[in-house]
Design an enzyme around this catalytic site. Structure first.
Site, PDB file in Angstrom:
ATOM      1  N   ASP A  18      -8.416   2.703  32.792  1.00 11.73           N
ATOM      2  CA  ASP A  18      -9.226   1.744  32.113  1.00 11.73           C
ATOM      3  C   ASP A  18     -10.368   2.419  31.367  1.00 11.73           C
ATOM      4  O   ASP A  18     -11.003   3.328  31.930  1.00 11.73           O
ATOM      5  CB  ASP A  18      -9.690   0.589  33.235  1.00 11.73           C
ATOM      6  N   LEU A  25       6.040  17.237  42.090  1.00 14.39           N
ATOM      7  CA  LEU A  25       5.118  16.103  41.952  1.00 14.39           C
ATOM      8  C   LEU A  25       5.860  15.136  41.305  1.00 14.39           C
ATOM      9  O   LEU A  25       6.471  15.195  40.171  1.00 14.39           O
ATOM     10  CB  LEU A  25       3.912  16.189  40.897  1.00 14.39           C
ATOM     11  N   HIS A  84      -7.206   5.291  23.103  1.00 14.73           N
ATOM     12  CA  HIS A  84      -6.003   5.659  23.828  1.00 14.73           C
ATOM     13  C   HIS A  84      -5.703   6.864  23.685  1.00 14.73           C
ATOM     14  O   HIS A  84      -4.925   7.546  24.485  1.00 14.73           O
ATOM     15  CB  HIS A  84      -5.051   4.604  23.324  1.00 14.73           C
TER      16      HIS A  84
HETATM   17  C1  FPP Z   1      -6.523   0.405  29.194  1.00 16.20           C
HETATM   18  O1  FPP Z   1      -7.800   0.753  28.664  1.00 16.20           O
HETATM   19  C2  FPP Z   1      -5.499   1.530  28.610  1.00 16.20           C
HETATM   20  C3  FPP Z   1      -4.394   1.337  28.474  1.00 16.20           C
HETATM   21  C4  FPP Z   1      -3.806  -0.264  28.331  1.00 16.20           C
HETATM   22  C5  FPP Z   1      -3.391   2.170  27.771  1.00 16.20           C
HETATM   23  C6  FPP Z   1      -3.327   3.434  28.750  1.00 16.20           C
HETATM   24  C7  FPP Z   1      -2.191   4.408  28.262  1.00 16.20           C
HETATM   25  C8  FPP Z   1      -2.389   5.566  27.966  1.00 16.20           C
HETATM   26  C9  FPP Z   1      -3.815   6.389  28.326  1.00 16.20           C
HETATM   27  C10 FPP Z   1      -1.020   6.451  27.848  1.00 16.20           C
HETATM   28  C11 FPP Z   1      -0.686   7.314  28.724  1.00 16.20           C
HETATM   29  C12 FPP Z   1       0.557   8.048  28.730  1.00 16.20           C
HETATM   30  C13 FPP Z   1       1.378   8.104  29.956  1.00 16.20           C
HETATM   31  C14 FPP Z   1       2.668   9.090  29.499  1.00 16.20           C
HETATM   32  C15 FPP Z   1       1.161   7.697  31.379  1.00 16.20           C
HETATM   33  P1  FPP Z   1      -8.215  -0.397  27.936  1.00 16.20           P
HETATM   34  O2  FPP Z   1      -7.791  -0.837  26.388  1.00 16.20           O
HETATM   35  O3  FPP Z   1      -7.947  -1.831  28.508  1.00 16.20           O
HETATM   36  O4  FPP Z   1      -9.983  -0.324  28.078  1.00 16.20           O
HETATM   37  P2  FPP Z   1     -11.115  -1.568  27.731  1.00 16.20           P
HETATM   38  O5  FPP Z   1     -11.045  -2.020  28.958  1.00 16.20           O
HETATM   39  O6  FPP Z   1     -12.306  -0.622  27.585  1.00 16.20           O
HETATM   40  O7  FPP Z   1     -10.692  -2.171  26.542  1.00 16.20           O
END
Ligand code: FPP
Length: 274
Positions: free
Chosen positions: A43, A154, A60
């Site tokens: 997050d 893993l 992201h």
């Molecule tokens: C939450 O941050 C993050 C996400 C919903 C997306 C996470 C996905 C990735 C990092 C790609 C991962 C790739 C693989 C292959 C596993 P948010 O947008 O909710 O953050 P905020 O709370 O600050 O708004």
């Protein structure tokens, strides 16, 4: 570069993961103190982007880089299973441009890393509903699963279109069919039977659940599997997280006493601590 369709045998000796650019090395944690299964709620991408005056998608992208480093760090420290909350059943409600951006990044992460992960002996699994993903992403995730099926260094569960309530609902629906057709006797059911209907029934229960970004909630993630997980909340926003934070969380875990409601300390795998 597109994914090979046929599963390739992994080389006999898995490739070691690349070191962290800082040169930091994994701390030694005695095997009996090592969590078997770590789950991460990644997050803070949006807040990281806002703090840099950038679009959420840039957050992201930074989060994807963090993910790749954490996977390498998990191999380096000898972790067996890692679950990553990549996209929840609720995340579809985000603006279409953001959803499309996350999908594109998932494609990129898989395309750019899957062959190396395979050589490192990493098994990729998809935990979540499979019906709503775009066909190309579904094909890529399933190809990654096929390619890495026999790896055992893993296991990384990519939790995509994952929600714990949906998972339990899907499990109960399938179990109800088995009851209705007489394959299952409802009076004889035990907890492990229900666990057998979850998306990845053979993965271990979660020992350590980490959430980044300063929020302290579970957000519909692995409610069954994390029933007795130790929780570590980390203020670092996900794009600034790396393997060193994972290792620190794992070190925090090693000094926790887990009693599962009893009085004696119990180690991962259910053995009593001596
Ligand atoms: C939450 O941050 C993050 C996400 C919903 C997306 C996470 C996905 C990735 C990092 C790609 C991962 C790739 C693989 C292959 C596993 P948010 O947008 O909710 O953050 P905020 O709370 O600050 O708004």
């Amino acid at each position: 570069m597109s994914l090979p369709v046929e599963p390739m045998p992994r080389p006999r000796r898995p490739l070691p993961p690349p070191a962290h650019p800082s040169g930091a090395r994994a701390p030694r944690i005695p095997e009996r103190r090592l969590p078997r299964h770590v789950a991460i709620i990644m997050d803070g991408n949006g807040r990281w982007a806002a703090s840099h005056g950038a679009a959420r998608t840039r957050g992201h992208r930074g989060g994807s880089r963090a993910t790749v480093d954490v996977v390498d760090g998990a191999v380096e420290i000898g972790l067996a299973q890692l679950s990553l909350y990549a996209f929840s059943t609720e995340n579809w409600a985000r603006p279409a441009a953001e959803v499309d951006g996350i999908m594109l990044l998932l494609h990129e992460v898989l395309r750019d890393n899957i062959e190396r992960w395979h050589e490192q002996g990493i098994r990729v699994r998809w935990s979540g509903r499979r019906t709503r993903a775009a066909p190309a992403l579904r094909a890529e995730l399933e190809a990654a699963e096929d390619l890495t099926r026999h790896n055992d260094v893993l296991t990384v569960a990519v939790c995509f279109d994952y929600g714990s309530r949906t998972e339990l609902l899907d499990a109960v629906r399938r179990m109800a069919v088995d009851v209705a057709t007489g394959r299952v006797d409802p009076a004889a059911l035990v907890e492990q039977d229900l666990a057998g209907y979850l998306y990845q029934p053979d993965m271990a229960e979660i020992d350590l659940l980490v959430r980044t970004g300063g929020e302290q909630r579970i957000s519909n993630f692995q409610l069954w599997q994390a029933a007795y997980a130790e929780l570590v909340f980390e203020d670092t926003l996900w794009p600034e997280f790396d393997r060193r934070h994972l290792w620190r969380a794992m070190q925090t875990y090693t000094v926790r006493q887990r009693r599962f409601g009893g009085t004696a300390e119990v180690m991962p795998g259910g053995t009593a601590a001596s």
